[in-house]
Scaffold this active site. Sequence first.
Site, PDB file in Angstrom:
ATOM      1  N   ASN A  77      10.445  -2.231  -9.566  1.00  9.13           N
ATOM      2  CA  ASN A  77      10.633  -1.803  -8.176  1.00  9.13           C
ATOM      3  C   ASN A  77       9.432  -1.009  -7.701  1.00  9.13           C
ATOM      4  O   ASN A  77       8.437  -1.563  -7.278  1.00  9.13           O
ATOM      5  CB  ASN A  77      11.937  -1.014  -8.050  1.00  9.13           C
ATOM      6  CG  ASN A  77      12.051  -0.317  -6.702  1.00  9.13           C
ATOM      7  OD1 ASN A  77      11.755  -0.930  -5.680  1.00  9.13           O
ATOM      8  ND2 ASN A  77      12.435   0.941  -6.687  1.00  9.13           N
ATOM      9  N   GLU A  78       9.517   0.281  -7.877  1.00  7.70           N
ATOM     10  CA  GLU A  78       8.517   1.165  -7.292  1.00  7.70           C
ATOM     11  C   GLU A  78       7.825   1.866  -8.448  1.00  7.70           C
ATOM     12  O   GLU A  78       7.972   3.055  -8.627  1.00  7.70           O
ATOM     13  CB  GLU A  78       9.281   2.170  -6.414  1.00  7.70           C
ATOM     14  CG  GLU A  78       8.494   2.840  -5.380  1.00  7.70           C
ATOM     15  CD  GLU A  78       9.407   3.688  -4.497  1.00  7.70           C
ATOM     16  OE1 GLU A  78      10.060   4.628  -5.028  1.00  7.70           O
ATOM     17  OE2 GLU A  78       9.457   3.429  -3.286  1.00  7.70           O
TER      18      GLU A  78
HETATM   19  O1  AHR Z   1      15.311   3.019  -0.117  1.00  8.57           O
HETATM   20  C1  AHR Z   1      15.610   4.137  -0.866  1.00  8.57           C
HETATM   21  C2  AHR Z   1      14.701   4.284  -2.066  1.00  8.57           C
HETATM   22  O2  AHR Z   1      13.385   4.505  -1.658  1.00  8.57           O
HETATM   23  C3  AHR Z   1      14.577   3.080  -2.947  1.00  8.57           C
HETATM   24  O3  AHR Z   1      15.595   2.999  -3.850  1.00  8.57           O
HETATM   25  C4  AHR Z   1      13.291   3.307  -3.648  1.00  8.57           C
HETATM   26  O4  AHR Z   1      12.668   2.123  -4.039  1.00  8.57           O
HETATM   27  C5  AHR Z   1      12.487   4.125  -2.681  1.00  8.57           C
HETATM   28  O5  AHR Z   1      11.989   5.266  -3.265  1.00  8.57           O
END
Ligand code: AHR
Length: 650
Positions: free
Chosen positions: A372-373
Amino acid sequence: MLNLKQSIITGAALSLFITAAAQNKELTIQTKKIGAPIQPTMYGLFFEDINYAADGGLYAEMIKNRSFEFPQNFMGWNTFGNVELTTQNAPFEKNPHYVRLTSANHGHKATGLENEGFFGVAYKKGEDYRFSVWAKSDKGESRIKVEFINQNNDPFEKQEIKIDSKEWKKYEVVIKSSQTVAKGKLRIFLDSKNGVDLEHISLFPVDTYKGEVNGLRKDLAQALEDINPGVFRFPGGCIVEGTDLETRYDWKKSVGPVENRPLNENRWNYTFQHRMYPDYFQSYGLGFYEYFLLSEQMGAEPLPIVSCGLACQFQNDDASAHVAVCDLDGYIQDALDLIEFANGDTTTTWGKLRADMGHPASFNLKYIGVGNEQWGSEYPERLEPFVKAIRSKYPKMQIIGSSGPNSEGKEFDYLWPEMKKLKVDLVDEHFYRSEEWFLNQGARYDKYDRKGPKVFAGEYACHPKNRKNNFMSALSEAAFMTGLERNADIVHMATYAPLFAHVEGWQWRPDMIWFDNLNSVKSINYYVQQMYGHNPGTNVLPLTMDGKSVSGQDGLFASAVLDKNTKTYIVKVANTSDKAQNLVLNFNGFAKNASAKGTKTVLISENLDVENTLDNPNAVIPVESSFSVSGNKVEVELPAKSFTMYKVTL
Ligand code: AHR
């Protein structure tokens, strides 16, 4: 010379007429210079189970902790009389707990249990609800009574169910509600001398989105479809990663019979101490099959994101929280199996499961995100073996990598080149930023490398100081999105985030759609997405003012597209300044005697802080009017703080 009367179609279009007169500001749209194709995936949706978006939200199940698997097994339940928790000969191995109800042994005593739902159980007058339960009765026939309870604690609907088997069996009744109740309960009590065992106690509205039995709340799913999304990203967000790897989203646990999908903690339960929800879990009832199905039903490309073996990096500093690179095989196999689940032949292991669940045809998955991130060197070193394995087995699959949690800065600058080295197809960018940031970034993508991976603006939203879904945030996004559109040759997907929030259960805001148990409201930001989603065009058209793209000069932002299929020219213009501005739209290439009808859609508010709310859902909504075009120049007045879309079909 133009006859003014002829050009005015509606009162609302008074400011819009054709003129040959020179104006000091002219937006030139090169209608014959058909530019880059716009991907059908361009404007999409990001879904994450945050803010009770899934259980308690989109997933229409009304019973909390239906399988008694929460760590506090009776959380959400109120029991009375002789109710015992047990696991003996449980019917569902991954959800082993169930309840045994035995007689209270007195005519004036009772045994039973009540469920509080998600912030209450809500009933709508005239609606049918499907109650179902798995049950057995070891000592001959027994009976339970199911009751809908209103806020005065009155049972207003009752239905008896006979449990006639010693074997586990599913029982189902449909009950019509005669009342609308925002915060009710569901009560079940034993109505016989013989006891009964109950498992997976469930209540759904019958009228779900597309009538699916394990279905979705109709108003919420319909709101998604109504955006005309090109892509649907799921299941998140940080939820992909989990607070620890144990609680990451494991897609394999989310498929198969719904009764046997194990519970998972929700990563957002304790994240913010001021918005803590210890009862926030994932039933996985809305799982990967349902996500794929929803994508198909909405006409959006499915885009699943899988764990790359890194637990949420915000929550884990210690390297031991993550899977070592040399131990990633199982995670990589999960990604490959997911592709098989979505697309595989029904003779394959996972393709067969998809068919058994009701969808023999492929879901035609084309995109997969890995991680994801994520950030730091720990990400590319994990992504690399995924890319190799996916490329080798599924060479056509488009792989999405991450540029980290920030829109710029050290991590971002490190990860983009790493993503290029790994030759991912798209790079996911995230930006939750202020109005100023959005208005300064109108030209963000103008100078991006055209040869590298494409851009997926995978999570973004304008965050005003008060974190409201106010008009100014929506206008800032609308303005910024003209830059996405102008750069559609490299920006292939963009998804606002997060999507949903329960008004009583949110952890994060702003969010695109808000709801309680009975109603929902589309934010102004939603309408911006919808204006783009329904008018993406097929090709970019060059649009300039004084020879330059329009990305903030005098507070103006603009882009133009052509929809080849309908021969429609679409111009989107945001005036973020404090003053009305007169412009000429010069449709260069239109015949001097061109004649057409057009529509103009305007989103405008004098109050920049106004929001759409459940009580006032239409505070700001797009307003459409028509106009006519004759010739190739159209004079328009853009009110201060407005977003306008002009459409002309020749
Ligand atoms: O959209 C909320 C959060 O923001 C998501 O889970 C994450 O990927 C980002 O930090």
